[in-house]
Each structure stands twice: as structure tokens, then as C-alpha cells.
Write a protein that holds these residues in place. Structure first.
Motif, mmCIF file in Angstrom:
data_model
loop_
_atom_site.group_PDB
_atom_site.id
_atom_site.type_symbol
_atom_site.label_atom_id
_atom_site.label_comp_id
_atom_site.label_asym_id
_atom_site.label_seq_id
_atom_site.Cartn_x
_atom_site.Cartn_y
_atom_site.Cartn_z
ATOM 1 N N LYS A 68 67.434 45.736 55.562
ATOM 2 C CA LYS A 68 66.065 46.003 55.154
ATOM 3 C C LYS A 68 65.480 44.784 54.457
ATOM 4 N N SER A 69 64.260 44.449 54.787
ATOM 5 C CA SER A 69 63.593 43.304 54.179
ATOM 6 C C SER A 69 63.099 43.663 52.781
ATOM 7 N N ARG A 71 60.965 41.811 51.145
ATOM 8 C CA ARG A 71 59.565 41.406 51.058
ATOM 9 C C ARG A 71 58.623 42.430 51.686
ATOM 10 N N THR A 72 58.973 42.943 52.873
ATOM 11 C CA THR A 72 58.096 43.883 53.565
ATOM 12 C C THR A 72 58.492 45.334 53.354
ATOM 13 N N ASN A 73 59.709 45.558 52.823
ATOM 14 C CA ASN A 73 60.233 46.905 52.593
ATOM 15 C C ASN A 73 60.331 47.699 53.899
ATOM 16 N N VAL A 76 64.549 45.074 59.064
ATOM 17 C CA VAL A 76 64.347 43.749 59.654
ATOM 18 C C VAL A 76 64.140 43.854 61.157
ATOM 19 N N ASP A 79 60.579 44.476 61.874
ATOM 20 C CA ASP A 79 59.776 43.271 61.657
ATOM 21 C C ASP A 79 59.913 42.305 62.831
ATOM 22 N N TYR A 279 56.892 34.521 60.082
ATOM 23 C CA TYR A 279 57.717 35.542 59.426
ATOM 24 C C TYR A 279 58.962 34.926 58.807
ATOM 25 N N SER A 283 60.012 34.551 54.837
ATOM 26 C CA SER A 283 61.298 35.080 54.364
ATOM 27 C C SER A 283 62.082 34.024 53.602
ATOM 28 N N ASP A 288 64.353 36.178 51.048
ATOM 29 C CA ASP A 288 64.633 37.498 51.617
ATOM 30 C C ASP A 288 65.879 37.374 52.499
ATOM 31 N N ALA A 291 66.160 39.306 55.971
ATOM 32 C CA ALA A 291 65.202 38.798 56.953
ATOM 33 C C ALA A 291 65.596 37.406 57.433
ATOM 34 N N SER A 295 66.446 36.729 61.303
ATOM 35 C CA SER A 295 65.682 35.741 62.067
ATOM 36 C C SER A 295 66.598 34.681 62.653
#
Length: 324
Positions: A68-69, A71-73, A76, A79, A279, A283, A288, A291, A295
Motif C-alpha cells: 500500500k502506498s 502517499r496515496t493511501n 500500489v 496506482d 508517479y 514516490s 514511499d 510505491a 515502480s
């Protein structure tokens, strides 16, 4: 590919967790109470030993869970599904531009070796390799959008255009699937500038390697034999020389496409393109961990697949190559 991907996971996980940075502190800010920071760190499992965190991450990864990210909650994987299609669309358009420019330029340069078309082609390729992508993007935006108004500004669609329902995440494909021709034409129009900026940079490498490979093929015995038989120069070029020269060119095209799919950070930033590059950069800056690892893993998969596809294409281009 399995060993490569596992090695990337290990290296990325260790590096991202041993750097002197606190992702929870970066998200909450310097004014957050220490008790709150410690509580959230415990909830995310950052207080546990590194090997336990790694084992749990690998187990989750084998189940398709990228974590789970912070930053974005959001997960991943969600995202990446959200941002990666924009990068695929941009990279594919840029690769089409690069091939359409690079291969013909390389052929002309090799056929007209040391003549004025060769010199112009080499200067064109040198400029493409030397010019920073962000500079070229800004110049084109300033002239073609701001000054002349020929092309649209940053973004994937005009604000007045209603985006098509999300099916694949590719605006051009989704608009065609839903019959929204207005959105399709507008999406293509928005693709032209960023794809040319990326494609011009990539075309320079393709043109140079095509020229070099063709000149090497022209010096081979089978080309002299074909010419001695009286075959037209067009057949000698396209049926014999170019086919052999395409092997190194295919390698460059595959690797370039893989690098474009990483997400061209500067180009996506200049043209406000919501892709993987932006993105991943966000991150990195927000530390993050999940993330960043997700990535990096996606980029590694893309590169590995690009290598695999290039290897398979070798067998079609060169009949001497066979895979058992």
C-alpha cells in the motif's frame, strides 16, 4: 528473468529501507507528535526487523499484492494500473515517430555515405542525441503552443472534452472503443508534441546504428555477390543488406522502447502527462517505500520483456538463428 527480478527486489528493498529517511515523518510533517509518528510506524510495520519486513513483502508479492502506498493511501497495484497506461500510450507513439524518422535517415545516410545527405542526417542525429529533452519540450511548447497556437497545451485532453469511460486506460483506444471520435482526435492531437520530443531523441540513436550496420553489411561478400549477379540496387539494399542490418537496429529499438516505458520523467512533467515517471518521482521524493519498489519492479519487468521480445525477433530476422 526470474533471477533478475528477484535480484532487483532484494536490492531495491534493502536500499529503500536502509537510507536515513523516515517515510512516516515525511508524510506527517516535522510538527507531528512523536507518539503519533511511532504509532503509525508500528501500524505500517516499519518497527519490525528488516528481514521480517522483506519476507512478508515477498509473500504478499507472490499473491499479487504490491503493498500500500503511504502517499496515496491506495494499493500500489491500483496506482500502477492507473498511471502506467498513459506512459504506454506516450511511449508507443514516440516509438512510432522514432522508427519512422530513424530508419529512413539511417538508410539514406548509408547509401549516400560522405555526401551531403549523409552529413545532414548525421547532424540531425547529433542534435537529437545532444539536445536535452526538457529544453526541446519547452521550446516546442513555447513556439507551437504559446506563440503560434498550432498545437494544444499540456495534458492528455482539452478541459472541454469529456474523457471516455476507462476500459484500457489508453485514451486513444478507449475513445475508439466507445465511438467517441471527438475525444480520439483530441487525444491524438495532444500526443503529437510530447511523442515527437521523445521520438526525436530516440530516432537519433536508431539512425546512427542503422547507418553503421548498413555500412558494415555493404562490405560483406554476399552483397558483392548479389551485385555481381546484376541485381537492382533496390533489391540489394532492402532484401539483403537491410535485413542483416536490422538485427542491431532491432536491439536498439527494443531497449529504447523499454526505457521509454520507464516513464520519461522530464517529458511527462513538462507536458503534464500523468504517467509512471511522475508517479515514481513523487514516490521517491516522499520516501514511499512500497510505491518505489513497485515502480522499480514494473520497470524491471518491462526491460526483461523487451529483451525477450528482441531475442525472439532475431530468429525471424536471421534464418541462421534457431531456438530449441
Amino acid at each position: 528473468m526470474t533471477f533478475v527480478l528477484f535480484g532487483i527486489i532484494v536490492i531495491t528493498f534493502i536500499v529503500s529501507h536502509v537510507i536515513p529517511a523516515d517515510p512516516i515523518g515525511a508524510i506527517l510533517g516535522p510538527q507531528a507528535p512523536p507518539e503519533l509518528v511511532e504509532k503509525i510506524r508500528k501500524e505500517w510495520g516499519f518497527d519490525r526487523p528488516l528481514h521480517e519486513q522483506f519476507i512478508e513483502y515477498v509473500i504478499n508479492l507472490l499473491q499479487g499484492n504490491l503493498g500500500k502506498s503511504i502517499r496515496t493511501n491506495r494499493p500500489v497495484s491500483q496506482d500502477l494500473i492507473r498511471f502506467f497506461p498513459a506512459t504506454i500510450e506516450l511511449a508507443t507513439a514516440a516509438m512510432i515517430v522514432a522508427i519512422a524518422i530513424g530508419i529512413p535517415l539511417g538508410i539514406i545516410s548509408a547509401v549516400k555515405k560522405d555526401k551531403w545527405p549523409d552529413h545532414i542526417s548525421r547532424i540531425f542525429a547529433l542534435l537529437g542525441v545532444s539536445m536535452p529533452v526538457f529544453w526541446l519540450g519547452l521550446i516546442m511548447l513555447f513556439i507551437l503552443y504559446y506563440q503560434l497556437g498550432i498545437f494544444p497545451g499540456p495534458g492528455r485532453l482539452d478541459p472541454s472534452i469529456t474523457p471516455p469511460p476507462r476500459i484500457t486506460g489508453l485514451l486513444t483506444i478507449d475513445s475508439l472503443l466507445t465511438g467517441n471520435i471527438t475525444a480520439f482526435l483530441n487525444a491524438v492531437w495532444h500526443l503529437i508534441l510530447p511523442s515527437f520530443v521523445l521520438g526525436y531523441y530516440a530516432s537519433a540513436s536508431i539512425a546512427r546504428i542503422t547507418r553503421s550496420a548498413l555500412l558494415e553489411a555493404f562490405a560483406q561478400d554476399f552483397i558483392r555477390t548479389a551485385r555481381s549477379k546484376g541485381l537492382p540496387e533496390r533489391i540489394v539494399l532492402f532484401r539483403h543488406a537491410l535485413r542483416n542490418a536490422l538485427i542491431p537496429t532491432t536491439t536498439v529499438i527494443g531497449m529504447t522502447y523499454g526505457s521509454l516505458l520507464e516513464g520519461a520523467v522530464l517529458t511527462e512533467t513538462i507536458f503534464a502527462w500523468p504517467g509512471l515517471g511522475r508517479y515514481a518521482t513523487g514516490s521517491f521524493l516522499s520516501v514511499d517505500f512500497m510505491a518505489v519498489i513497485g515502480s522499480t519492479l514494473l520497470i524491471a519487468v518491462v526491460y526483461s520483456l523487451a529483451n525477450l521480445i528482441v531475442d525472439i525477433l532475431y530468429a525471424f530476422l536471421d534464418p541462421r538463428i534457431r531456438y530449441a
